[in-house]
Design a protein around this motif. Sequence first.
Motif, PDB file in Angstrom:
ATOM      1  N   SER A 401       0.836  -1.201   0.000  1.00 52.24           N
ATOM      2  CA  SER A 401       0.000   0.000   0.000  1.00 52.24           C
ATOM      3  C   SER A 401       0.873   1.255   0.000  1.00 52.24           C
ATOM      4  CB  SER A 401      -0.912   0.003   1.226  1.00 52.24           C
ATOM      5  OG  SER A 401      -1.584   1.248   1.338  1.00 52.24           O
ATOM      6  N   ASP A 403       0.179   4.041   1.109  1.00 53.24           N
ATOM      7  CA  ASP A 403       0.003   4.799   2.347  1.00 53.24           C
ATOM      8  C   ASP A 403       1.094   4.490   3.371  1.00 53.24           C
ATOM      9  OD1 ASP A 403      -2.291   5.828   1.232  1.00 53.24           O
ATOM     10  OD2 ASP A 403      -3.624   4.404   2.236  1.00 53.24           O
ATOM     11  N   ARG A 404       1.780   3.369   3.203  1.00 51.42           N
ATOM     12  CA  ARG A 404       2.806   2.949   4.172  1.00 51.42           C
ATOM     13  C   ARG A 404       4.205   3.414   3.753  1.00 51.42           C
ATOM     14  NH1 ARG A 404       2.113  -3.358   4.595  1.00 51.42           N
ATOM     15  NH2 ARG A 404       3.639  -3.067   6.294  1.00 51.42           N
TER      16      ARG A 404
END
Length: 436
Positions: A401, A403-404
């Motif tokens: 992801s 987002d990480r």
Amino acid sequence: MKTSLVSKIILIFAIAFSTNTNAQFFKKLAKKAERAAERTVERRVENETSKKTDQALDSILEPGSGGKQAPKAPETPSGQNKSGNTNESNSGTENVGNTGPKTIQVYSKFDYVPGDKQLFFDDFSNDFIGDFPAKWNTNGSGEVVKISTEDGKWFEMKPSSYYIPDVPTLPQDYTIEFDLLANGLDKQTSSQAILHFILDESDKFGYGRNAIYAYLPFCQYVPIGIRIWNNIEGKNTVNNTVTADIRKDVLQKVHISVAVNGKRFRLWVNENKYIDVPRLVSEGKITTLKFEPRGFKDSKERLFISNLKVAEGGVDLRRKLISEGKISTNGILFESGLANIQPQSMGIIRQVSQVLQQEESMALKIVGHTDSDGSDENNLTLSKKRAEAVKNALVSVYGISSDRLLFEGKGESEPVGDNNTADGKAQNRRVEFIKQ
């Protein structure tokens, strides 16, 4: 084909005898014509099959003697005059074909991880065209050249000579990488055309009581495999030829990766691992790297090497990232001046992805660094783009992801090596992964 030909012959006889009232005679004659036509077709098919079989056998037993003419060598590259000399030196190089890099997706399962402490690097950038490279030794000859289709400089090695780079004494765990480029290969290239990759106990020419070697083949008419051999205190314990067809690989630039961990020896050609022998190396005895080309036809078949890198380590980076929360590597390589990841770098990115898949709550910051070539502003931009490219590979290839993952670039502002040397510049071109 057979049915069509027979039908045509029958039709001819039917027309010829259409006025004959003796139907029985025509029927017998037609059958005889059919049998004769069948025999003719069979003889022709048999002759054609025999001819093709002979050509196939000729190409195996006597390469180049049967079938089509072998392909011509590549033409002289731009920048050379008709005598074959470049504008930069009297040596010149032949134009070596290149189909471009493979996509990083092809390397998604590539498990090679380079060492994290660089011991030696040479891309011949500090050597003059036409000179023997300053950081190598030989009992023969060779010279640094430019190739019109490739970036950077290359070292041309001559057959039947040993070449020894000035690598510091090899530790217990280390990795070796280099690029090879061959020119003039065709269906007549001998099965004896090989690069002898040697790890030995001394810096003398030849090999001693503790040594290992691998034969990298350049033969084109048959896959001869990769031979692996060793000496441990003068006793040979491994002598085998591993099945490997790398004929297409060596027709363009090919990347070789080697990992030694204690007694274990592994070798990759591009993304494929062909050698993995657990007890090949005489542990604690091997100190020196050597190369010896053999069997290349002088002036027709030529062999070049560049981007030789030796690094200590090559161990599992996953444990280090989990335990220490940070790793730094110069094993993620990019095209010169660009943010395009070279496919052979995917082993490291793959290990990082495995950590993130296991540690589901972990987030990482990816930091890019460059050497000092170019302006501060351009290097800052380039380092940021390279960090972003690594992030994109983790997302698109391994499904992490976005987002990480954070990314930033620091350009040339935090060097760890001397930017006045090729070795130092290579150390400075690095990527860090920092746990958040």
